[in-house]
Design a protein around this motif. Structure first.
Motif, PDB file in Angstrom:
ATOM      1  N   MET A   1      -1.526   8.252   2.728  1.00 22.16           N
ATOM      2  CA  MET A   1      -1.970   8.812   4.007  1.00 22.16           C
ATOM      3  C   MET A   1      -1.320  10.168   4.233  1.00 22.16           C
ATOM      4  O   MET A   1      -0.090  10.287   4.117  1.00 22.16           O
ATOM      5  CB  MET A   1      -1.642   7.856   5.154  1.00 22.16           C
ATOM      6  N   ASN A   2      -2.131  11.190   4.514  1.00 20.92           N
ATOM      7  CA  ASN A   2      -1.649  12.548   4.733  1.00 20.92           C
ATOM      8  C   ASN A   2      -0.805  13.054   3.563  1.00 20.92           C
ATOM      9  O   ASN A   2       0.081  13.885   3.745  1.00 20.92           O
ATOM     10  CB  ASN A   2      -0.844  12.629   6.034  1.00 20.92           C
ATOM     11  N   GLY A   3      -1.055  12.530   2.362  1.00 17.63           N
ATOM     12  CA  GLY A   3      -0.349  12.994   1.179  1.00 17.63           C
ATOM     13  C   GLY A   3       1.038  12.430   1.011  1.00 17.63           C
ATOM     14  O   GLY A   3       1.696  12.698  -0.006  1.00 17.63           O
ATOM     15  N   ALA A   4       1.543  11.652   1.965  1.00 14.11           N
ATOM     16  CA  ALA A   4       2.878  11.072   1.870  1.00 14.11           C
ATOM     17  C   ALA A   4       2.789   9.687   1.224  1.00 14.11           C
ATOM     18  O   ALA A   4       1.817   8.967   1.436  1.00 14.11           O
ATOM     19  CB  ALA A   4       3.503  10.967   3.259  1.00 14.11           C
ATOM     20  N   PRO A   5       3.800   9.297   0.427  1.00 14.14           N
ATOM     21  CA  PRO A   5       3.784   7.958  -0.186  1.00 14.14           C
ATOM     22  C   PRO A   5       3.725   6.870   0.880  1.00 14.14           C
ATOM     23  O   PRO A   5       4.530   6.870   1.817  1.00 14.14           O
ATOM     24  CB  PRO A   5       5.100   7.906  -0.956  1.00 14.14           C
ATOM     25  N   SER A   6       2.760   5.973   0.760  1.00  9.79           N
ATOM     26  CA  SER A   6       2.615   4.900   1.729  1.00  9.79           C
ATOM     27  C   SER A   6       2.037   3.678   1.039  1.00  9.79           C
ATOM     28  O   SER A   6       1.526   3.752  -0.084  1.00  9.79           O
ATOM     29  CB  SER A   6       1.727   5.323   2.899  1.00  9.79           C
ATOM     30  N   VAL A   7       2.119   2.564   1.746  1.00  7.51           N
ATOM     31  CA  VAL A   7       1.679   1.281   1.203  1.00  7.51           C
ATOM     32  C   VAL A   7       0.662   0.677   2.161  1.00  7.51           C
ATOM     33  O   VAL A   7       0.911   0.597   3.368  1.00  7.51           O
ATOM     34  CB  VAL A   7       2.871   0.325   1.037  1.00  7.51           C
ATOM     35  N   ARG A   8      -0.488   0.266   1.615  1.00 10.74           N
ATOM     36  CA  ARG A   8      -1.499  -0.413   2.429  1.00 10.74           C
ATOM     37  C   ARG A   8      -1.298  -1.910   2.321  1.00 10.74           C
ATOM     38  O   ARG A   8      -1.155  -2.459   1.223  1.00 10.74           O
ATOM     39  CB  ARG A   8      -2.906  -0.035   1.978  1.00 10.74           C
ATOM     40  N   LEU A   9      -1.303  -2.581   3.473  1.00 13.19           N
ATOM     41  CA  LEU A   9      -1.148  -4.032   3.524  1.00 13.19           C
ATOM     42  C   LEU A   9      -2.446  -4.641   4.044  1.00 13.19           C
ATOM     43  O   LEU A   9      -2.828  -4.384   5.188  1.00 13.19           O
ATOM     44  CB  LEU A   9       0.017  -4.410   4.451  1.00 13.19           C
ATOM     45  N   PRO A  10      -3.153  -5.439   3.248  1.00  8.33           N
ATOM     46  CA  PRO A  10      -4.380  -6.083   3.727  1.00  8.33           C
ATOM     47  C   PRO A  10      -4.045  -7.317   4.551  1.00  8.33           C
ATOM     48  O   PRO A  10      -3.019  -7.976   4.343  1.00  8.33           O
ATOM     49  CB  PRO A  10      -5.102  -6.458   2.439  1.00  8.33           C
ATOM     50  N   GLY A  11      -4.926  -7.623   5.502  1.00 14.60           N
ATOM     51  CA  GLY A  11      -4.750  -8.803   6.340  1.00 14.60           C
ATOM     52  C   GLY A  11      -6.039  -9.577   6.468  1.00 14.60           C
ATOM     53  O   GLY A  11      -7.077  -9.196   5.905  1.00 14.60           O
ATOM     54  N   PRO A  12      -6.026 -10.660   7.230  1.00 15.08           N
ATOM     55  CA  PRO A  12      -7.233 -11.472   7.409  1.00 15.08           C
ATOM     56  C   PRO A  12      -8.266 -10.758   8.273  1.00 15.08           C
ATOM     57  O   PRO A  12      -7.946  -9.859   9.061  1.00 15.08           O
ATOM     58  CB  PRO A  12      -6.698 -12.726   8.100  1.00 15.08           C
TER      59      PRO A  12
END
Length: 267
Positions: free
Chosen positions: A1-12
């Motif tokens: 996101m916005n070029g910064a290192p990030s982690v996406r967490l999926p949910g129900p």
């Protein structure tokens, strides 16, 4: 996101969250097809800079209530992912130069059906006791601040930071927002509700004894380079906090505070 290192967490049910490793900061929570958190379009994603919006982690100092950097250093440090939804920050030479203690800070993010739970754990891994303050500085998105109201603080005492911590007692059952607003409510009720039109968001806290409610108002928002004119109308911060009095940890001890957000589409 916005070029910064990030982690996406999926949910129900199609829910998701996005966590930046810079600051260990939750940037997004999508639930029921809607973004529930506010992230400034002018937010800065750069080393040493705090990100405006989402859920900044405040540690080990709240605001300017101490000799260290305002709101501490955790929100501008690089965190490590330590598992699914688990992020960790440990002391190093740079943090000890600002705050001479050994610690481990862990943020856990969990998505449920219509809910988001954030848990912050602080552990003293050194040989000496230390005092700290902490908060989850949660920016809650609203469509129009003038229509939003916060329930659950009626009768609670507060310190008003806009008046140099002048004490008061909230008389209104429903808190509405006009102008700059910055209050620390010590020892508040563990459950609040933010309402706007036919939507609601339950805000539950455990372990955090205090609540901070903040909105910069029109003038201050326009003066903040990472926010901008009229952006104050898009959010209100309702923070789970341990800020009115510091928490003391002995060597080997740990502390944990949790904030849970639950979406209520019927208000």
């Amino acid at each position: 996101m916005n070029g910064a290192p990030s982690v996406r967490l999926p949910g129900p049910d199609g829910a998701s969250a996005q966590v930046s490793l810079h600051g260990g900061q939750l940037l997004s929570w999508i639930c029921g097809g809607r973004e529930r958190l506010y992230l400034s379009p002018r937010a800065r994603f750069a080393p040493g800079q705090a990100i405006r919006g989402g859920v900044p982690v405040i540690f080990p100092q709240f605001s300017d209530r101490g000799p260290g950097p305002r709101h501490g250093f955790a929100r501008v440090r690089e965190w490590a992912q330590a598992g699914a939804g688990r992020f960790v920050l440990r002391d190093d030479d740079a943090t000890r130069a600002l705050w001479p203690h050994r610690f481990e800070t862990e943020l856990t993010v969990a998505l449920g059906h219509g809910s988001l739970t954030m848990s912050l754990r602080i552990a003293n891994i050194g040989m000496d006791a230390f005092d700290f303050s902490a908060a989850l500085h949660t920016y809650l998105r609203v469509d129009e601040l003038a229509r939003a109201r916060l329930l659950g603080l009626g009768g609670c005492r507060y310190l008003d930071a806009t008046l140099r911590d002048e004490p008061g007692v909230q008389q209104e059952a429903e808190l509405r927002f006009a102008g700059e607003f910055d209050r620390l409510y010590p020892d508040t009720a563990p459950e609040l509700r933010l309402r706007e039109d036919d939507r609601g968001l339950d805000i539950q806290a455990r372990g955090f004894p205090d609540t901070v409610v903040w909105n910069p108002g029109e003038a201050l928002a326009a003066a903040l380079p990472d926010l901008g004119a009229c952006e104050h109308r898009c959010f209100v911060c309702v923070e789970a906090a341990a800020a009115a009095a510091p928490v003391r940890l002995q060597p080997g001890e740990s502390w944990q505070g949790t904030q849970t957000l639950i979406a209520r589409e019927s208000g």
